[in-house]
Design a protein around this motif. Structure first.
Motif: not given
Length: 318
Positions: A299-318
């Motif tokens: 088992t593993g774990l995905l992790y986003i660290d503390v810096y402001a530019d680290r992200h995962v984003t999902f976009d469904a905008e019109l």
């Protein structure tokens, strides 16, 4: 005048008593893409605070700032013929169709130094509006209103526009330094405007997350979800639910996500959106190389660290 009379005078006579504002994030409380508390340059098509898109004609070199009172100010940096405005689109084709052939009123508190700051509404074409649709240019807050009736069947974009613009969105002469500030944007069924309908932050956030959802590491880091190792480098992600169902299966972007197997990691992952419905997603991928002591089935774990530019984003905008 009695308090009861004052209350009665402020109640809507058409449409809904509650949840009547069709505009989402009309007071600019939710801003998943960033804080915008310092001046930010804009380009045509930019989304900024949730659900609001900047659009322009010409090249007015506009910038945006989110003020401490919650209002948003857009300031032009060039003298041109064109427009500079914020737009919000609505889902006009949802079944049952709720916007066809109805009368609505848009209202907003607007401050500006130009008499070309105004409201426009588009529904397959720019609509005829009644009310105080344009600002005086006097530099103080004024309540603008625009009442209109939609076509019997809306078959293209349905949207509200607020900014430096001509009637029916005709281009106007813009001088560098002209601005508009806006807050408390509301669109409701009926021919009168009522006081702005405030709602809890979490209610607005959930509405916004139908169209855009982001996970950021700042300020404390964030667990993104678990994985099962295919070998010592590649992994499958466990399904995870969105906080609210998204409008459509979203597109996906990310920056600097780490995989941990126990206490071991070797840098940032390459990720792919393996399964995305409107309500769940899973992330597959591979570590930067073999992870120490990782084996098939671990088992593993995905992790986003503390810096402001680290992200995962999902976009469904019109």
């Amino acid at each position: 005048m009695s308090n009861a009379r004052k209350l009665a005078d402020n109640l809507p006579t058409e449409g809904h008593f509650g949840n009547r504002n069709i505009v989402i994030n009309g007071n600019f409380t939710v801003s998943q893409r960033g804080s915008y508390t310092s001046s930010t340059s804009l380009s045509d098509g930019n989304f900024t605070l949730d659900r609001w898109q900047y659009t322009q004609d010409g090249s007015p070199n506009s910038s945006l700032i989110h003020n401490s009172d919650g209002s948003v100010r857009v300031t032009t940096g060039a003298s041109v013929t064109g427009s500079a405005r914020l737009r919000q689109k609505f889902e006009y084709a949802l079944v049952p169709r709720q916007y066809d052939g109805k009368t609505f009123t848009v209202s907003a508190k607007v401050k500006s130094n130009t008499a070309n700051a105004r409201i426009n509404v588009y529904a397959g074409g720019y609509l005829s509006l009644t009310g105080t649709t344009a600002h005086s240019g006097g530099g103080s807050y004024e309540t603008l209103t625009a009442t209109f009736t939609t076509p019997s069947t809306i078959n293209t974009e349905f949207s509200v526009h607020i900014g430096i613009d001509g009637a029916s969105s005709a281009n106007v002469s813009i001088t560098s330094g002209q601005y508009f500030e806006v807050k408390e944007v509301q669109m409701e069924e009926g021919s009168i405007h009522t006081p702005f309908e405030h709602e809890p932050y979490e209610t607005t956030l959930r509405k916004c997350q139908r169209y855009y959802y982001t996970l950021r590491g700042n300020p404390n880091g964030k667990h993104l979800g678990g994985t099962t190792m295919r070998n010592n480098q590649y992994f499958y992600g466990y399904p995870r639910s969105f906080p609210t169902p998204m409008r459509i299966a979203p597109t996906f972007t990310y920056n600097n996500v780490s995989l941990y197997v126990g206490d071991h990691t070797n840098g940032y992952c390459t990720l792919s959106l393996a399964a995305a419905e409107t309500d769940v997603f899973a992330l597959n991928g591979n570590a930067a190389g073999a992870v120490n002591y990782a084996e098939t089935g671990h088992t593993g774990l995905l992790y986003i660290d503390v810096y402001a530019d680290r992200h995962v984003t999902f976009d469904a905008e019109l």
